[in-house]
Design a protein around this motif. Sequence first.
Motif, PDB file in Angstrom:
ATOM      1  N   LEU A 123      49.809  12.083  78.167  1.00  0.00           N
ATOM      2  CA  LEU A 123      48.783  12.747  78.785  1.00  0.00           C
ATOM      3  C   LEU A 123      49.092  14.322  78.730  1.00  0.00           C
ATOM      4  CD1 LEU A 123      46.588  13.049  80.836  1.00  0.00           C
ATOM      5  CD2 LEU A 123      48.380  12.692  82.825  1.00  0.00           C
ATOM      6  N   ILE A 124      50.563  14.373  78.637  1.00  0.00           N
ATOM      7  CA  ILE A 124      50.943  16.087  78.723  1.00  0.00           C
ATOM      8  C   ILE A 124      50.524  16.510  77.556  1.00  0.00           C
ATOM      9  CG2 ILE A 124      52.864  17.719  78.586  1.00  0.00           C
ATOM     10  CD1 ILE A 124      54.258  15.835  80.869  1.00  0.00           C
ATOM     11  N   LEU A 125      50.886  15.690  76.306  1.00  0.00           N
ATOM     12  CA  LEU A 125      50.397  16.438  74.922  1.00  0.00           C
ATOM     13  C   LEU A 125      48.801  16.626  74.915  1.00  0.00           C
ATOM     14  CD1 LEU A 125      52.635  14.151  72.529  1.00  0.00           C
ATOM     15  CD2 LEU A 125      52.871  16.586  72.836  1.00  0.00           C
ATOM     16  N   GLY A 126      48.363  15.546  75.261  1.00  0.00           N
ATOM     17  CA  GLY A 126      46.575  15.715  75.523  1.00  0.00           C
ATOM     18  C   GLY A 126      46.197  16.855  76.212  1.00  0.00           C
ATOM     19  N   ILE A 127      46.897  17.320  77.423  1.00  0.00           N
ATOM     20  CA  ILE A 127      46.536  18.336  78.110  1.00  0.00           C
ATOM     21  C   ILE A 127      46.792  19.706  77.331  1.00  0.00           C
ATOM     22  CG2 ILE A 127      47.015  19.673  80.152  1.00  0.00           C
ATOM     23  CD1 ILE A 127      47.146  17.160  81.717  1.00  0.00           C
ATOM     24  N   LEU A 128      47.879  19.682  76.731  1.00  0.00           N
ATOM     25  CA  LEU A 128      48.312  20.905  75.845  1.00  0.00           C
ATOM     26  C   LEU A 128      47.567  21.182  74.706  1.00  0.00           C
ATOM     27  CD1 LEU A 128      50.406  23.127  75.675  1.00  0.00           C
ATOM     28  CD2 LEU A 128      51.925  21.560  74.621  1.00  0.00           C
ATOM     29  N   GLY A 129      47.078  20.155  74.227  1.00  0.00           N
ATOM     30  CA  GLY A 129      46.160  20.374  73.033  1.00  0.00           C
ATOM     31  C   GLY A 129      44.823  20.836  73.604  1.00  0.00           C
ATOM     32  N   ALA A 130      44.290  20.189  74.597  1.00  0.00           N
ATOM     33  CA  ALA A 130      43.135  20.839  75.024  1.00  0.00           C
ATOM     34  C   ALA A 130      43.089  22.185  75.356  1.00  0.00           C
ATOM     35  CB  ALA A 130      42.501  19.905  76.291  1.00  0.00           C
ATOM     36  N   GLY A 327      31.510  23.150  70.678  1.00  0.00           N
ATOM     37  CA  GLY A 327      32.806  22.556  70.609  1.00  0.00           C
ATOM     38  C   GLY A 327      33.486  22.519  72.085  1.00  0.00           C
ATOM     39  N   THR A 328      33.380  23.549  72.525  1.00  0.00           N
ATOM     40  CA  THR A 328      33.844  23.962  73.843  1.00  0.00           C
ATOM     41  C   THR A 328      33.318  23.202  75.218  1.00  0.00           C
ATOM     42  OG1 THR A 328      34.701  26.061  73.211  1.00  0.00           O
ATOM     43  CG2 THR A 328      34.693  25.664  75.461  1.00  0.00           C
ATOM     44  N   PHE A 329      32.189  23.416  74.770  1.00  0.00           N
ATOM     45  CA  PHE A 329      31.157  22.449  76.071  1.00  0.00           C
ATOM     46  C   PHE A 329      31.472  20.923  75.687  1.00  0.00           C
ATOM     47  CE2 PHE A 329      27.284  25.878  75.275  1.00  0.00           C
ATOM     48  CZ  PHE A 329      28.075  26.628  75.941  1.00  0.00           C
ATOM     49  N   SER A 330      31.719  20.402  74.786  1.00  0.00           N
ATOM     50  CA  SER A 330      31.851  19.124  74.536  1.00  0.00           C
ATOM     51  C   SER A 330      33.418  18.537  74.813  1.00  0.00           C
ATOM     52  CB  SER A 330      31.829  18.784  72.896  1.00  0.00           C
ATOM     53  OG  SER A 330      32.235  17.511  72.710  1.00  0.00           O
ATOM     54  N   LEU A 331      34.332  19.299  74.572  1.00  0.00           N
ATOM     55  CA  LEU A 331      35.619  19.212  75.134  1.00  0.00           C
ATOM     56  C   LEU A 331      35.635  19.419  76.671  1.00  0.00           C
ATOM     57  CD1 LEU A 331      38.560  19.139  74.422  1.00  0.00           C
ATOM     58  CD2 LEU A 331      38.802  21.575  74.621  1.00  0.00           C
ATOM     59  N   THR A 332      35.050  20.176  77.186  1.00  0.00           N
ATOM     60  CA  THR A 332      35.021  20.360  78.625  1.00  0.00           C
ATOM     61  C   THR A 332      34.101  19.223  79.503  1.00  0.00           C
ATOM     62  OG1 THR A 332      34.771  22.771  78.445  1.00  0.00           O
ATOM     63  CG2 THR A 332      34.440  22.117  80.820  1.00  0.00           C
ATOM     64  N   GLN A 333      33.261  19.065  78.805  1.00  0.00           N
ATOM     65  CA  GLN A 333      32.648  17.568  79.301  1.00  0.00           C
ATOM     66  C   GLN A 333      33.497  16.341  79.256  1.00  0.00           C
ATOM     67  OE1 GLN A 333      29.763  15.475  76.979  1.00  0.00           O
ATOM     68  NE2 GLN A 333      28.335  14.747  78.413  1.00  0.00           N
ATOM     69  N   GLN A 334      34.126  16.055  78.236  1.00  0.00           N
ATOM     70  CA  GLN A 334      35.153  15.047  78.110  1.00  0.00           C
ATOM     71  C   GLN A 334      36.464  15.261  79.039  1.00  0.00           C
ATOM     72  OE1 GLN A 334      36.438  14.395  74.115  1.00  0.00           O
ATOM     73  NE2 GLN A 334      34.444  14.386  73.272  1.00  0.00           N
ATOM     74  N   ALA A 335      36.901  16.522  79.328  1.00  0.00           N
ATOM     75  CA  ALA A 335      37.864  17.060  80.126  1.00  0.00           C
ATOM     76  C   ALA A 335      37.422  16.550  81.573  1.00  0.00           C
ATOM     77  CB  ALA A 335      38.068  18.301  80.204  1.00  0.00           C
TER      78      ALA A 335
END
Length: 642
Positions: A123-130, A327-335
Amino acid sequence: MSDAHTVPDGDVTQDPDAGPAAVHRSRTLALTLGAVGVVYGDIGTSPLYALREAVAAAGASSGRVPAETVLGVLSLILWTLVVIVSVKYVTILLRADNDGEGGTLSLLALAQRAVGRPSAAVLILGILGAALFYGDALITPAISVLSAIEGLVLVMPGSDRFVVPAAIGIIAGLFAIQRQGTDAVARFFGPVMLVWFAVLALAGVWRILDAPAVLAALNPWYAAAFMVGHPAVALVVLGAVFLAVTGAEALYADMGHFGRRPIRLGWFAVAFPALVLNYMGQGALLLVHPETLSNPFYLMFPDWALSPLVILATLATIIASQAVITGTFSLTQQAVQLQLLPRMNIRHTSEAHPGQIYLPSVNALLLIGVLSLVIMFGSSSALAAAYGISVTGTMVITAVLTMVVAHRHWGWSVPASVALMIPFLLIDLVFLGANLVKIADGGFVPLGIAAAMLVVMWSWRRGTGLMLARDSESALPLATLLGQINEKSVASVPGTAVFLTADPAMAPVALLHSLKHFKALHEKNMILTVRTANVPHVPESARVSIAEIAPRFRQILLSYGYAEDPDVPQALMLCRRKGLKFDIMATSFILSRRRLRLSSRSLMPRWQARVFIYLSRNSASASDYFRIPAGRVVELGTQMNV
């Protein structure tokens, strides 16, 4: 991870690798053209500045550019394209798909699903990558547009003072049209980028003919010899060389929109050969005319071609910027769906393509950030120092998560999983170290942005976890409540009531307050829970689950993928197919709206509690997020100390 792309012929999530009979040749070509236009916008505009910055970092100056420096730096760029893009991303990472989707958060969800239990490290790795991605999203439009507009100086000497204002105008216009969606603009993405890559290739071939000796750079020995012979500047040069592969992560992030085969075709048939030829053409120009180091890309072309080239380059950089914005819109929606960020207003800009979305708050913050960077740095050369750290950091995280997926999901042994990715991880770490050298010169910008996003996501994740734990401590099991309800003492009112709850086993707070204050229940009551799966999309057939738990109560579970936008009224219409009859206009959605206050005995640090409270107060309401008609919503307020 850009979602808002128009691709011909409807559904683009089907994988063309399913077999030649499944995908018609014309469709594959159309998808490939779309991939060329959307996926390769960022990496396709890197020739504007990458070689110039790398050669300059090696200590060369206009009029004095040693041939061994040109060949060494050029060889580093070419083999970086081969190893990182062609092998790591195109050959390996495109296989690590989460039901056809790619990108950092998709890889996070796939790794979590493969592990089979919540993993704090993953989870920490994913959050850091995002978080790192957001830093890249701010820098890419700024450096891309600035590098294109700087060509004006060659066309109109003395126009330096117009570069920043022109870049500000273009960027402001680009963000202003986001609310319209990318449908109209996207139709031109593919053809424009195809012309751009053709121009890159032709210019490169033309200049290579003037100095065929530049072909020696294809030999990796020149790259190794340069690194060994120039240890004092090796890391700085590598940091600049990495500019040539920024945007490579888009190959993986946009896999769900185009499929593996079109992305691979677009790379090997169009983007890769065009980039190689253009970089070698710039190298040939420097071998013959060292004085062109100030801007070898534009000086490759004759004077008569500069004006149309600046226009074409500007269009190409706008496309590159558009890709990272969406891409930022998409990433934010997934987050948001993965509960890493608070709920936000999400607007759909196309009826035909549900993936085309627009987030007003994210768009505004991006605009402010990009304009601030343009004004602060003023040129692409100055901004180049800030570029690369976010991307290299993301690549390191991607390599680590891929090891987890290879072992847990693909079933490889630990040694095989490590052996697969460790060479790429070491290379990524070298590039990360090379970019960290530039912290004082501007590298602090993406690190600061990533740190801010990391604080926001971790605070939200921790705060919501504490709130859920506190709710569970004071909550009443739903089965207990239903057993205590006396039909004679509780009045019945006509219509249907829907109560939302995060935990289907516990009684919704809104239901408890409704019984306490009104002493009444509707004829039909639905206990509704919306869950996010660790897959990007949930088929409609698995969207709704209904169970009767009491004479007047139904329990409904709605499942959505992390790349989908929940629409409760639309999903409830599916209940009619399962025999549950009700009138949506006679249905009341009874929600609990929580107001948070800072507690003197908070389980979180006070600063983090303040961040969480601020995010909570500014998040979109449940009715807006779940697209519930405002006229059918009843909200019951509660207070809770944090």
